[in-house]
Motif scaffolding. Structure first.
Motif, PDB file in Angstrom:
ATOM      1  N   PHE A   1       0.515  -7.367  -4.940  1.00 19.73           N
ATOM      2  CA  PHE A   1      -0.044  -6.270  -5.735  1.00 19.73           C
ATOM      3  C   PHE A   1       0.254  -4.950  -5.045  1.00 19.73           C
ATOM      4  O   PHE A   1       0.164  -4.843  -3.814  1.00 19.73           O
ATOM      5  CB  PHE A   1      -1.555  -6.449  -5.910  1.00 19.73           C
ATOM      6  CG  PHE A   1      -1.911  -7.684  -6.700  1.00 19.73           C
ATOM      7  CD1 PHE A   1      -2.118  -7.611  -8.070  1.00 19.73           C
ATOM      8  CD2 PHE A   1      -2.007  -8.910  -6.075  1.00 19.73           C
ATOM      9  CE1 PHE A   1      -2.418  -8.746  -8.796  1.00 19.73           C
ATOM     10  CE2 PHE A   1      -2.313 -10.055  -6.788  1.00 19.73           C
ATOM     11  CZ  PHE A   1      -2.522  -9.977  -8.167  1.00 19.73           C
ATOM     12  N   ALA A   2       0.609  -3.966  -5.867  1.00 22.38           N
ATOM     13  CA  ALA A   2       0.906  -2.626  -5.356  1.00 22.38           C
ATOM     14  C   ALA A   2      -0.295  -1.723  -5.600  1.00 22.38           C
ATOM     15  O   ALA A   2      -0.809  -1.664  -6.713  1.00 22.38           O
ATOM     16  CB  ALA A   2       2.142  -2.069  -6.046  1.00 22.38           C
ATOM     17  N   ILE A   3      -0.740  -1.037  -4.540  1.00 21.69           N
ATOM     18  CA  ILE A   3      -1.921  -0.184  -4.645  1.00 21.69           C
ATOM     19  C   ILE A   3      -1.731   1.089  -3.835  1.00 21.69           C
ATOM     20  O   ILE A   3      -0.788   1.207  -3.033  1.00 21.69           O
ATOM     21  CB  ILE A   3      -3.193  -0.898  -4.126  1.00 21.69           C
ATOM     22  CG1 ILE A   3      -3.095  -1.068  -2.596  1.00 21.69           C
ATOM     23  CG2 ILE A   3      -3.432  -2.223  -4.807  1.00 21.69           C
ATOM     24  CD1 ILE A   3      -4.416  -1.329  -1.909  1.00 21.69           C
ATOM     25  N   SER A   4      -2.648   2.002  -4.053  1.00 22.40           N
ATOM     26  CA  SER A   4      -2.788   3.148  -3.162  1.00 22.40           C
ATOM     27  C   SER A   4      -4.245   3.199  -2.721  1.00 22.40           C
ATOM     28  O   SER A   4      -5.124   3.490  -3.536  1.00 22.40           O
ATOM     29  CB  SER A   4      -2.405   4.458  -3.858  1.00 22.40           C
ATOM     30  OG  SER A   4      -2.793   5.564  -3.059  1.00 22.40           O
ATOM     31  N   ALA A   5      -4.486   2.856  -1.452  1.00 26.93           N
ATOM     32  CA  ALA A   5      -5.859   2.910  -0.944  1.00 26.93           C
ATOM     33  C   ALA A   5      -6.375   4.341  -0.950  1.00 26.93           C
ATOM     34  O   ALA A   5      -7.566   4.584  -1.176  1.00 26.93           O
ATOM     35  CB  ALA A   5      -5.909   2.327   0.473  1.00 26.93           C
ATOM     36  N   LYS A   6      -5.467   5.299  -0.732  1.00 30.44           N
ATOM     37  CA  LYS A   6      -5.867   6.702  -0.692  1.00 30.44           C
ATOM     38  C   LYS A   6      -6.291   7.186  -2.077  1.00 30.44           C
ATOM     39  O   LYS A   6      -7.323   7.838  -2.236  1.00 30.44           O
ATOM     40  CB  LYS A   6      -4.711   7.547  -0.166  1.00 30.44           C
ATOM     41  CG  LYS A   6      -5.023   9.032  -0.070  1.00 30.44           C
ATOM     42  CD  LYS A   6      -3.825   9.806   0.473  1.00 30.44           C
ATOM     43  CE  LYS A   6      -4.118  11.295   0.544  1.00 30.44           C
ATOM     44  NZ  LYS A   6      -2.939  12.055   1.050  1.00 30.44           N
ATOM     45  N   GLU A   7      -5.487   6.856  -3.112  1.00 25.36           N
ATOM     46  CA  GLU A   7      -5.767   7.317  -4.478  1.00 25.36           C
ATOM     47  C   GLU A   7      -6.632   6.327  -5.261  1.00 25.36           C
ATOM     48  O   GLU A   7      -7.032   6.610  -6.387  1.00 25.36           O
ATOM     49  CB  GLU A   7      -4.447   7.544  -5.222  1.00 25.36           C
ATOM     50  CG  GLU A   7      -3.498   8.524  -4.552  1.00 25.36           C
ATOM     51  CD  GLU A   7      -4.035   9.948  -4.578  1.00 25.36           C
ATOM     52  OE1 GLU A   7      -4.882  10.235  -5.448  1.00 25.36           O
ATOM     53  OE2 GLU A   7      -3.613  10.764  -3.732  1.00 25.36           O
TER      54      GLU A   7
ATOM     55  N   ASN B   1       0.832  -1.202   0.000  1.00 26.70           N
ATOM     56  CA  ASN B   1       0.000   0.000   0.000  1.00 26.70           C
ATOM     57  C   ASN B   1       0.875   1.264   0.000  1.00 26.70           C
ATOM     58  O   ASN B   1       2.078   1.202   0.184  1.00 26.70           O
ATOM     59  CB  ASN B   1      -0.923  -0.032   1.220  1.00 26.70           C
ATOM     60  CG  ASN B   1      -1.991   1.037   1.170  1.00 26.70           C
ATOM     61  OD1 ASN B   1      -2.361   1.519   0.098  1.00 26.70           O
ATOM     62  ND2 ASN B   1      -2.483   1.448   2.324  1.00 26.70           N
ATOM     63  N   LYS B   2       0.211   2.388  -0.208  1.00 28.90           N
ATOM     64  CA  LYS B   2       0.830   3.723  -0.153  1.00 28.90           C
ATOM     65  C   LYS B   2       1.833   3.952  -1.282  1.00 28.90           C
ATOM     66  O   LYS B   2       2.874   4.607  -1.094  1.00 28.90           O
ATOM     67  CB  LYS B   2       1.493   3.973   1.209  1.00 28.90           C
ATOM     68  CG  LYS B   2       0.544   3.822   2.391  1.00 28.90           C
ATOM     69  CD  LYS B   2       1.208   4.175   3.711  1.00 28.90           C
ATOM     70  CE  LYS B   2       0.262   3.963   4.891  1.00 28.90           C
ATOM     71  NZ  LYS B   2       0.882   4.307   6.182  1.00 28.90           N
ATOM     72  N   ILE B   3       1.525   3.429  -2.469  1.00 31.37           N
ATOM     73  CA  ILE B   3       2.444   3.642  -3.596  1.00 31.37           C
ATOM     74  C   ILE B   3       2.403   5.084  -4.088  1.00 31.37           C
ATOM     75  O   ILE B   3       3.275   5.510  -4.849  1.00 31.37           O
ATOM     76  CB  ILE B   3       2.136   2.678  -4.761  1.00 31.37           C
ATOM     77  CG1 ILE B   3       0.713   2.920  -5.319  1.00 31.37           C
ATOM     78  CG2 ILE B   3       2.295   1.230  -4.322  1.00 31.37           C
ATOM     79  CD1 ILE B   3       0.424   2.130  -6.576  1.00 31.37           C
ATOM     80  N   ASP B   4       1.400   5.853  -3.652  1.00 31.61           N
ATOM     81  CA  ASP B   4       1.371   7.277  -3.988  1.00 31.61           C
ATOM     82  C   ASP B   4       2.520   8.014  -3.317  1.00 31.61           C
ATOM     83  O   ASP B   4       2.920   9.100  -3.755  1.00 31.61           O
ATOM     84  CB  ASP B   4       0.037   7.894  -3.559  1.00 31.61           C
ATOM     85  CG  ASP B   4      -0.291   7.613  -2.107  1.00 31.61           C
ATOM     86  OD1 ASP B   4      -0.350   6.418  -1.728  1.00 31.61           O
ATOM     87  OD2 ASP B   4      -0.509   8.569  -1.343  1.00 31.61           O
ATOM     88  N   ILE B   5       3.095   7.397  -2.268  1.00 32.41           N
ATOM     89  CA  ILE B   5       4.244   7.992  -1.577  1.00 32.41           C
ATOM     90  C   ILE B   5       5.533   7.294  -1.986  1.00 32.41           C
ATOM     91  O   ILE B   5       6.551   7.934  -2.262  1.00 32.41           O
ATOM     92  CB  ILE B   5       4.074   7.906  -0.043  1.00 32.41           C
ATOM     93  CG1 ILE B   5       2.779   8.609   0.395  1.00 32.41           C
ATOM     94  CG2 ILE B   5       5.287   8.499   0.669  1.00 32.41           C
ATOM     95  CD1 ILE B   5       2.461   8.445   1.868  1.00 32.41           C
ATOM     96  N   SER B   6       5.503   5.947  -2.053  1.00 33.71           N
ATOM     97  CA  SER B   6       6.729   5.188  -2.332  1.00 33.71           C
ATOM     98  C   SER B   6       7.127   5.234  -3.801  1.00 33.71           C
ATOM     99  O   SER B   6       8.294   5.017  -4.134  1.00 33.71           O
ATOM    100  CB  SER B   6       6.551   3.735  -1.906  1.00 33.71           C
ATOM    101  OG  SER B   6       5.562   3.088  -2.708  1.00 33.71           O
ATOM    102  N   GLY B   7       6.157   5.471  -4.676  1.00 36.16           N
ATOM    103  CA  GLY B   7       6.468   5.557  -6.096  1.00 36.16           C
ATOM    104  C   GLY B   7       6.462   4.239  -6.833  1.00 36.16           C
ATOM    105  O   GLY B   7       6.820   4.192  -8.025  1.00 36.16           O
TER     106      GLY B   7
ATOM    107  N   SER C   1       5.074   1.087  -8.988  1.00 34.41           N
ATOM    108  CA  SER C   1       4.079   1.011 -10.057  1.00 34.41           C
ATOM    109  C   SER C   1       2.874   0.208  -9.596  1.00 34.41           C
ATOM    110  O   SER C   1       3.013  -0.822  -8.921  1.00 34.41           O
ATOM    111  CB  SER C   1       4.686   0.350 -11.301  1.00 34.41           C
ATOM    112  OG  SER C   1       5.762   1.107 -11.782  1.00 34.41           O
ATOM    113  N   ALA C   2       1.697   0.690  -9.972  1.00 30.82           N
ATOM    114  CA  ALA C   2       0.469   0.009  -9.564  1.00 30.82           C
ATOM    115  C   ALA C   2       0.304  -1.311 -10.298  1.00 30.82           C
ATOM    116  O   ALA C   2       0.750  -1.481 -11.436  1.00 30.82           O
ATOM    117  CB  ALA C   2      -0.735   0.912  -9.847  1.00 30.82           C
TER     118      ALA C   2
END
Length: 469
Positions: free
Chosen positions: A370-376, A351-357, A359-360
């Protein structure tokens, strides 16, 4: 259906004794409504027709009537429908009084029926009598309750198919197929002096292989029906502040869980039912897993492990800004230490790939990660697709029927017994053991429709129905 006396005792004897009673219940939901229905079922309802309506009414025709009390005063007025036995839902005579939907009125009608000799029905007793009187089999009876409880149009369509007998027809075909094989096997055992060893005939093994394939096909359809009915139990687990509650809120589309930067905010179990691309999900958000001296948080952690144990699938949420572990086992060793032989589906969610950068989507080189951003709300499509695929969800209800966990267990047991029987025949020439395994497998399948049914199972099934059905 085989004679009831050969298979049922205990609760069935009680059923057969109680079916001499006339039963009555309110058949509509509790509360205010434009119309309320009181239903009676029994051997002879003429005393109730005369006592409450004061005149005979024509069978299977709606009659506008006044419903009377013992003094001849009007309780209500509405429509009466009379279905003489055996042409009714229960196979007995059935009377339905359709009046106004106020609980005081409906209760007064029920009490009037009781004063005339009826007793209040148990939950599911109308369907129970329909089963006893061969108006439907057990799978069809369960489908009635599934239709009432359906949470989606797909689940409702599947329940209707089961109610109409689609599931039962498939089970009966499997039973007939198995009977033909049993006849062959037992005939070969009874005539051992024949020069040809019929038990080693490849035709027998081909028939057994086909039977296994046919059971597997029905099992796959039943698993889909069970998913549509019950949904997938999905537990969100992970360390404190990994974003479990944010993911729950994003999936549910509302602020179900409190989200703060403070680790350990969630200290209890939160549940949310949602429909995700046609797949019903029962999502469970849990407390962050860590050692703590806080008594309240420690209880939350204990409850989290309890939910993890019962889950169909588990999403282990990781803060990708702090952890880039290459595998689920390395990031969550406690689970594998605790449940080394677990059959649960485990998925790693960064989670938090909007910060870590990161790829989704699916993480390259890492199994079920799986890489995600729960926030975005990015990366959700691939995760949802993975959940559907791992659950075996087809995404449609065409040709499916409703099924319950007990149906799946019976089909799986039947399949296992045939596998064991084939192995015993090939390895040891044990035709008698194959015959016994086939007999037990047939019994497993027959339990689905109620030809062979344990007493306590019937009690559990019908007691879970609503009163008046």
């Amino acid at each position: 259906k085989a004679p009831l006396g050969a298979f049922f005792s205990g609760i069935i004897v009680s059923m057969l004794q109680n079916d001499k009673d006339t039963i009555v219940a309110i058949a509509t939901a509790t509360g205010r409504g434009g119309v309320g229905v009181v239903r009676l079922s029994g051997k002879d309802l003429h005393v109730y027709i005369q006592g409450m309506i004061g005149r005979e009414i024509l069978p299977r025709q709606a009659s506008y009537c006044r419903f009377l009390d013992a003094a001849g005063e009007i309780i209500d007025q509405g429509v009466a429908l009379y279905f003489p036995a055996p042409h009714s839902f229960t196979g007995e005579s059935v009377l339905e009084l359709q009046g106004h939907g106020g609980m005081v009125i409906l209760d007064a009608l029920v009490q009037r029926c009781v004063s005339l000799g009826a007793r209040v029905a148990r939950p599911g007793e109308f369907s129970e009598r329909a089963f006893i009187n061969d108006k439907m089999d057990l799978a069809q009876a369960e489908a009635i309750a599934d239709l009432i409880d359906a949470s989606s149009i797909e689940a409702a369509k599947s329940a209707v198919r089961s109610m109409q007998g689609d599931f039962s027809k498939l089970i009966n075909q499997l039973v007939e197929e198995m009977i033909q094989i049993r006849i062959y096997v037992e005939a070969a055992i009874d005539f051992p002096e024949e020069e040809i060893d019929f038990l080693q005939d490849e035709k027998l093994f081909s028939a057994l292989d086909k039977l296994m394939q046919d059971i597997t096909i029905v099992l796959e359809k039943a698993q889909q029906g069970s998913l549509l009915k019950d949904g997938l139990s999905l537990v969100l687990a992970g360390r404190p502040n990994a974003g479990k509650s944010s993911l729950l809120n994003s999936l549910a589309g509302n602020e179900t869980a409190i989200v703060t930067p403070v680790a350990g905010t969630t200290r209890d179990v939160l549940r949310e039912k949602i429909m995700l691309n046609g797949l019903p999900l029962n999502i469970v958000d849990t407390a962050g897993l860590r050692d703590t001296d806080n008594e309240i948080e420690a209880e939350g952690v204990r409850r989290a492990w309890r939910e993890i144990e019962a889950a169909d699938q588990i999403l282990f949420i990781v803060d990708s800004t702090q952890d880039h572990a290459p595998s689920l086992q390395s990031v969550w060793p406690e689970f594998f230490d605790r449940y080394p032989n677990s059959k649960q589906q485990l998925t790693l969610v960064l989670n938090k790939i909007d910060i870590s950068g990161l790829s989704a989507g699916a993480v390259p080189g890492v199994q079920t990660a799986f890489a995600i951003s729960a926030k975005e709300q990015t990366g959700f499509d691939s995760l949802v697709e993975h959940l559907q695929k791992s659950a075996g969800f087809l995404g449609h209800s065409e040709g499916l029927f409703s099924a319950r966990r007990r149906h799946l267990v019976s089909l799986e047991n039947a399949l296992d017994l045939i596998v064991i029987g084939i192995a015993q025949l090939r390895n040891a020439g044990a035709g008698e053991l194959l015959a016994e395994d086939l007999r037990q497998a047939q019994k497993e399948l027959s339990e689905i429709t109620g030809q062979f049914t344990s007493d306590d199972l019937l009690g559990r099934i019908f007691s879970s129905f609503c009163i008046g059905k």
